[in-house]
Write a protein that holds these residues in place. Sequence first.
Motif, mmCIF file in Angstrom:
data_model
loop_
_atom_site.group_PDB
_atom_site.id
_atom_site.type_symbol
_atom_site.label_atom_id
_atom_site.label_comp_id
_atom_site.label_asym_id
_atom_site.label_seq_id
_atom_site.Cartn_x
_atom_site.Cartn_y
_atom_site.Cartn_z
ATOM 1 N N GLU A 185 4.478 34.507 8.662
ATOM 2 C CA GLU A 185 5.170 35.618 9.333
ATOM 3 C C GLU A 185 5.974 36.447 8.331
ATOM 4 O O GLU A 185 5.984 37.670 8.386
ATOM 5 N N LYS A 186 6.662 35.778 7.395
ATOM 6 C CA LYS A 186 7.462 36.454 6.378
ATOM 7 C C LYS A 186 6.565 37.261 5.440
ATOM 8 O O LYS A 186 6.860 38.405 5.087
ATOM 9 N N ILE A 187 5.464 36.690 5.047
ATOM 10 C CA ILE A 187 4.535 37.367 4.143
ATOM 11 C C ILE A 187 3.963 38.620 4.800
ATOM 12 O O ILE A 187 3.902 39.684 4.186
ATOM 13 N N GLU A 188 3.561 38.505 6.069
ATOM 14 C CA GLU A 188 3.032 39.679 6.776
ATOM 15 C C GLU A 188 4.083 40.774 6.881
ATOM 16 O O GLU A 188 3.779 41.950 6.717
ATOM 17 N N LYS A 189 5.334 40.393 7.156
ATOM 18 C CA LYS A 189 6.412 41.375 7.282
ATOM 19 C C LYS A 189 6.608 42.125 5.966
ATOM 20 O O LYS A 189 6.719 43.355 5.951
ATOM 21 N N VAL A 190 6.643 41.404 4.859
ATOM 22 C CA VAL A 190 6.810 42.041 3.546
ATOM 23 C C VAL A 190 5.633 42.965 3.249
ATOM 24 O O VAL A 190 5.810 44.077 2.748
ATOM 25 N N MET A 191 4.434 42.500 3.572
ATOM 26 C CA MET A 191 3.251 43.332 3.335
ATOM 27 C C MET A 191 3.328 44.627 4.139
ATOM 28 O O MET A 191 3.085 45.717 3.608
ATOM 29 N N GLU A 192 3.672 44.524 5.408
ATOM 30 C CA GLU A 192 3.761 45.708 6.263
ATOM 31 C C GLU A 192 4.861 46.652 5.793
ATOM 32 O O GLU A 192 4.692 47.867 5.806
ATOM 33 N N GLN A 193 6.005 46.103 5.351
ATOM 34 C CA GLN A 193 7.108 46.932 4.866
ATOM 35 C C GLN A 193 6.715 47.721 3.618
ATOM 36 O O GLN A 193 7.287 48.757 3.329
ATOM 37 N N ASN A 194 5.739 47.221 2.883
ATOM 38 C CA ASN A 194 5.299 47.872 1.653
ATOM 39 C C ASN A 194 4.008 48.667 1.836
ATOM 40 O O ASN A 194 3.416 49.128 0.865
ATOM 41 N N GLY A 195 3.595 48.808 3.087
ATOM 42 C CA GLY A 195 2.406 49.596 3.367
ATOM 43 C C GLY A 195 1.100 48.890 3.064
ATOM 44 O O GLY A 195 0.050 49.521 2.994
#
Length: 85
Positions: A68-78
């Motif tokens: 979940e954390k990894i997906e959030k970081v990925m989405e925040q960075n486009g």
Amino acid sequence: ETATKHLILGHETTKVFFRNLSKSEILDYVATGDPMDKAGAYGIQGQARAFVKKFEGSFLNVVGLPIEKIEKVMEQNGWIPKRKF
């Protein structure tokens, strides 16, 4: 490090609470060999799940990787994950 040379650091915390265990429960568990190859000597997804009273945070973090954390970081960075977990 990304193609834009940005280093992204983060962490995730999950608290795991065990119920009180008897000495015989502990010895029986150790005798199975299950805790011998695990960090913290238990795997929440295995036999030791019966000892867990509750947890606060990401279950996947305890298993090994906080998706979940990894997906959030990925989405925040486009960055678009190839699949959702």
